[in-house]
Design a protein around this motif. Structure first.
Motif, PDB file in Angstrom:
ATOM      1  N   GLU A 380       0.675  -1.354  -0.105  1.00 54.18           N
ATOM      2  CA  GLU A 380       0.021  -0.032   0.014  1.00 54.18           C
ATOM      3  C   GLU A 380       0.745   1.279   0.153  1.00 54.18           C
ATOM      4  OE1 GLU A 380      -3.309   2.190   2.860  1.00 54.18           O
ATOM      5  OE2 GLU A 380      -3.087   0.142   2.941  1.00 54.18           O
ATOM      6  N   GLN A 381       2.086   1.197   0.794  1.00 44.45           N
ATOM      7  CA  GLN A 381       2.785   2.339   0.972  1.00 44.45           C
ATOM      8  C   GLN A 381       3.439   2.589  -0.323  1.00 44.45           C
ATOM      9  OE1 GLN A 381       2.531   0.121   3.257  1.00 44.45           O
ATOM     10  NE2 GLN A 381       1.577   1.003   4.968  1.00 44.45           N
ATOM     11  N   GLN A 384       1.111   4.217  -2.699  1.00 44.19           N
ATOM     12  CA  GLN A 384       1.002   5.600  -2.332  1.00 44.19           C
ATOM     13  C   GLN A 384       2.067   6.795  -2.903  1.00 44.19           C
ATOM     14  OE1 GLN A 384       0.407   5.182   2.131  1.00 44.19           O
ATOM     15  NE2 GLN A 384      -1.708   5.064   1.794  1.00 44.19           N
ATOM     16  N   THR A 387       1.982   6.939  -6.653  1.00 48.10           N
ATOM     17  CA  THR A 387       0.914   8.099  -6.848  1.00 48.10           C
ATOM     18  C   THR A 387       1.262   9.520  -6.724  1.00 48.10           C
ATOM     19  OG1 THR A 387      -0.796   6.277  -6.132  1.00 48.10           O
ATOM     20  CG2 THR A 387      -1.637   8.473  -6.303  1.00 48.10           C
ATOM     21  N   LEU A 399      -5.695   5.919  -6.439  1.00 43.06           N
ATOM     22  CA  LEU A 399      -5.274   4.881  -5.953  1.00 43.06           C
ATOM     23  C   LEU A 399      -6.387   3.915  -5.645  1.00 43.06           C
ATOM     24  CD1 LEU A 399      -2.968   3.048  -5.109  1.00 43.06           C
ATOM     25  CD2 LEU A 399      -2.693   4.310  -3.049  1.00 43.06           C
TER      26      LEU A 399
END
Length: 528
Positions: A380-381, A384, A387, A399
């Motif tokens: 996830e990070q 991010q 993005t 996202l």
């Protein structure tokens, strides 16, 4: 819903008590994402394969050095370059007591070869399975194959009669959200039996008292608990509720390492984390451009590549648990070179903006990035961060995060414009990645391109892959691999991010070897 295998009879129960090793123990494991199915031919997903391999076995297997050794077959012989004969191990029984026969092997290999099987990569060399007698099977190959034995390590064997009785003669169609008996129940020959699987809650396995081999550890029960929350997963380990966490949160690692009751072992995986682009559609599926698909333009793909700062991601997001790469295979995989592993072009946001302008997008465009949030280290990070980097060069990125159980339904259907995927190379040979990820997708659902969710296609690469499959001269074959991977790199067909380094955290007293394939081996685990 609770699903169970047929109960052991009194004799088997007595045998279990007699054969349990002294000090037999329960191994409690936690991880961020759950098993997807117990159908051994339905999903090529590492967490799923980790627990399936405890229940189902193949004709051959890897030892602790990743050399191929006998498993359900005791011997194999190349009768000719395209005829491979296996002699089956006598006395092997399935968990329901049925004996292993050639009929089971022919049935299982054929089932793995047949859509909607998701495990065709492991039988891609096979044209046909033939019964010679009750304990001998011939595999007729499509051509000479330098990797067939390594592929077969994950072609797992089912009981034909059990599958017929329970109407599961074809693999579960996971992508269509199909359920079958084999997806929730199991009947293998392996060292553990499925007691119960409660999706998103708990999986329980018990030692098989009639297994043909002997474990090297003392584990007689495995309990796997999926814990999505990073904080809860760390707390479960620290408090002693679980023995092993196979994906400890990166942000908690230093605290976990300071705990005197916990040991952390880490090592490189054979897995590369990358982004794929939809290069087939004429219109962008998820984004602001409706009259065409910007991702089909190499200049746009290169711009997205040069907008990503891999070193910053490695330093600030991965914190040392990723090795930046420029290619689609890890350095332990046959075919890798330092030149392929280097970036295709340097991080340069200004160059990215110029490329976008040249491609007709001086003001950028909007696009969606699909990522899992419970599968890879800090997935996830990472997404991010990417993005934000793309948005800075004008590509406004939405996202979309999903658990792997949902993400695994989206990308096989190509319901995506840009997606994250991690690919471990089970054979430790580049063909496994080239054929599944990079070949032009087979419209009939075969092994070629079965994970090429962006439908990248290059006829020259396809031709090289076909040659790589049957070339037996190592030097010639390796040169072909290098050429194919270089073309893909020059095409900016994908955006390789890094080769993953995976830590495992375990309570003191737990001893298990770290594996580059990220598959914990309960039979090699000891608990004191």
């Amino acid at each position: 819903m609770r699903h169970t295998l047929p109960k052991l009879g009194l004799i088997a129960a007595c045998a279990l008590a007699l054969l349990q090793p002294v000090g037999a123990a329960t191994l409690r494991v936690a991880g961020a994402n759950d098993i997807l199915t117990f159908d051994p031919h339905a999903q090529n997903h590492q967490t799923t394969l980790t627990y399936q391999q405890m229940v189902y076995e193949a004709l051959v297997r890897y030892n602790d050095k990743y050399d191929v050794e006998p498993a359900l077959a005791t011997k194999w012989t190349f009768i000719s370059p395209t005829q491979l004969r296996f002699e089956l191990r006598p006395g092997v029984k399935f968990h329901d007591g049925a004996p292993l026969t050639a009929d089971d092997v022919v049935f299982s290999i054929t089932r793995a070869m047949t859509p909607p099987s998701n495990m065709t990569a492991y039988v891609q060399s096979v044209k046909e399975a033939q019964k010679v007698d009750d304990h001998t099977v011939d595999l007729i190959l499509k051509g000479p194959s330098p990797t067939v034995l390594r592929e077969l390590t994950d072609a797992r064997i089912m009981n034909k009669a059990w599958a017929e009785k329970n109407k599961t003669t074809t693999a579960q169609n996971f992508g269509a959200k199909e359920e079958n008996y084999a997806s929730r129940n199991a009947n293998g020959t392996g060292p553990f039996m499925l007691v119960a699987w409660q999706p998103d809650t708990k999986t329980t396995l018990k030692a098989n008292p009639t297994w043909w081999d002997q474990p090297k550890g003392n584990v007689d029960e495995v309990v796997f608990t999926p814990i999505t929350s990073a904080a809860t997963r760390s707390a479960a380990l620290i408090s002693g509720q679980v023995d092993v966490v196979v994906d400890p949160p990166v942000q908690d690692l230093e605290r976990i390492k300071r705990d005197p009751n916990i040991t952390v072992v880490e090592g490189p995986e054979n897995r590369t984390i990358f982004l794929g682009f939809d290069q087939a559609r004429d219109q962008l599926l998820y984004g602001s451009v409706k009259d065409k698909n910007p991702l089909k333009d190499k200049r746009v793909r290169q711009a997205l590549y040069q907008a990503v700062d891999l070193d910053t991601i490695e330093r600030n997001v991965m914190r040392g648990l990723g090795k930046p790469t420029g290619t689609m295979i890890a350095d332990m995989v046959n075919g890798w070179t330092p030149e392929l592993g280097a970036r295709a072009s340097k991080y340069d946001p200004e160059a990215a903006k110029k490329l976008l302008a040249e491609a007709g997008y001086p003001n950028g465009f909007e696009v969606q990035l699909d990522c899992p949030n419970d599968r890879y280290v800090n997935d996830e990070q990472i997404c991010q961060a990417i993005t934000a980097m793309w948005t800075k060069v004008g590509v406004k990125t939405k996202l979309q995060l999903n658990p792997m159980s949902i993400h695994a339904l989206k990308y096989p259907k190509r319901d995506t414009s840009i997606f994250m995927l991690g690919w471990g190379v089970a054979t430790f040979d580049a063909l496994y990645s080239l054929d599944s990820l990079i070949s032009t997708p087979d419209p009939k659902g075969g092994a070629a391109g079965n994970f090429n969710a962006g439908a990248y296609s290059n006829p020259k690469v396809d031709a090289l892959i076909q040659q790589i499959k049957t070339e037996m001269d190592d030097a010639k074959r390796t040169a072909m691999i290098h050429e194919a991977l270089q073309i893909v790199k020059d095409d900016y067909g994908f955006l390789p991010l890094h080769d993953q380094i995976r830590p495992w955290a375990m309570r003191k007293g737990v001893s298990t070897p770290h594996r580059a394939d990220d598959r914990l081996q309960a039979i090699w685990t000891t608990i004191k």
